[in-house]
Design a protein around this motif. Sequence first.
Motif, PDB file in Angstrom:
ATOM      1  N   UNK A  81       0.845  -1.192   0.000  1.00  0.00           N
ATOM      2  CA  UNK A  81       0.000   0.000   0.000  1.00  0.00           C
ATOM      3  C   UNK A  81       0.884   1.247   0.000  1.00  0.00           C
ATOM      4  N   UNK A  82       0.244   2.420  -0.035  1.00  0.00           N
ATOM      5  CA  UNK A  82       0.971   3.687  -0.119  1.00  0.00           C
ATOM      6  C   UNK A  82       1.800   3.941   1.140  1.00  0.00           C
ATOM      7  N   UNK A  83       1.268   3.574   2.298  1.00  0.00           N
ATOM      8  CA  UNK A  83       2.018   3.765   3.542  1.00  0.00           C
ATOM      9  C   UNK A  83       3.335   2.992   3.483  1.00  0.00           C
ATOM     10  N   UNK A  84       3.254   1.755   3.012  1.00  0.00           N
ATOM     11  CA  UNK A  84       4.457   0.940   2.861  1.00  0.00           C
ATOM     12  C   UNK A  84       5.412   1.539   1.841  1.00  0.00           C
ATOM     13  N   UNK A  85       4.838   2.113   0.767  1.00  0.00           N
ATOM     14  CA  UNK A  85       5.655   2.738  -0.261  1.00  0.00           C
ATOM     15  C   UNK A  85       6.444   3.915   0.304  1.00  0.00           C
ATOM     16  N   UNK A  86       5.773   4.733   1.107  1.00  0.00           N
ATOM     17  CA  UNK A  86       6.429   5.902   1.711  1.00  0.00           C
ATOM     18  C   UNK A  86       7.565   5.448   2.628  1.00  0.00           C
ATOM     19  N   UNK A  87       7.294   4.462   3.486  1.00  0.00           N
ATOM     20  CA  UNK A  87       8.311   3.960   4.421  1.00  0.00           C
ATOM     21  C   UNK A  87       9.520   3.405   3.667  1.00  0.00           C
TER      22      UNK A  87
END
Length: 213
Positions: free
Chosen positions: A196-202
Amino acid sequence: MKKITVDIVDDHQMIIGGLKDMIKGFDSIIVGHTYNSGIDLLKGLQKCQPDVLLLDIEMPEVCGDELAALISRSYPSVKILTVTGYNTTDHVLMMMEKGAKGYLLKNTDEHKLLEAIETVYNGGIFMEPSLKDKINNATYSTPRGRKPSLTKREKSILQMVLDEHTNQEIAEQLNISLRTVEFHRMSLFQKLDVKNVVGMVKKAIELGLSKKH
């Protein structure tokens, strides 16, 4: 019921003939015009546009990716289905970025051709199954801590996601289709090994891919 009108452009008459023969067996589809070059195609489209265009990549005078970009801008109602011998993910991404709605190899069978035409005509995206597997698997396993190999377009989209732009905003700013943005985001999820996007940012911060960090 309205039949789907299909035009074919390929510089090899044998390929055109083979596609026409396959389409003859489909009650829901008819062949409109055929062209042997990009120039002839562009002239023909000024007079009459098909529902679906079967487009080769390697063409004389004007290449398929250039044609796809021109046609997408000038005739957005024409659904472009790439039919080619190139079986690399780079070619898939290139054609989808230019506006193609589907990608099919020339060694296809009639059932897959019918499915591809109907899928893009109805607003979907059709991907050659073997290439879809390549995109989802082969090149996307990156050793922990090592930066994945991202294309220039993927880097741009990644940064815009990190800057909290929506898919629609990204599409408008980069002048590409919403479906192309979604396609690249799927590729980024696979390459960064996130869900997901949260994982992408991290992961982007962890690997130093974010310009803000």
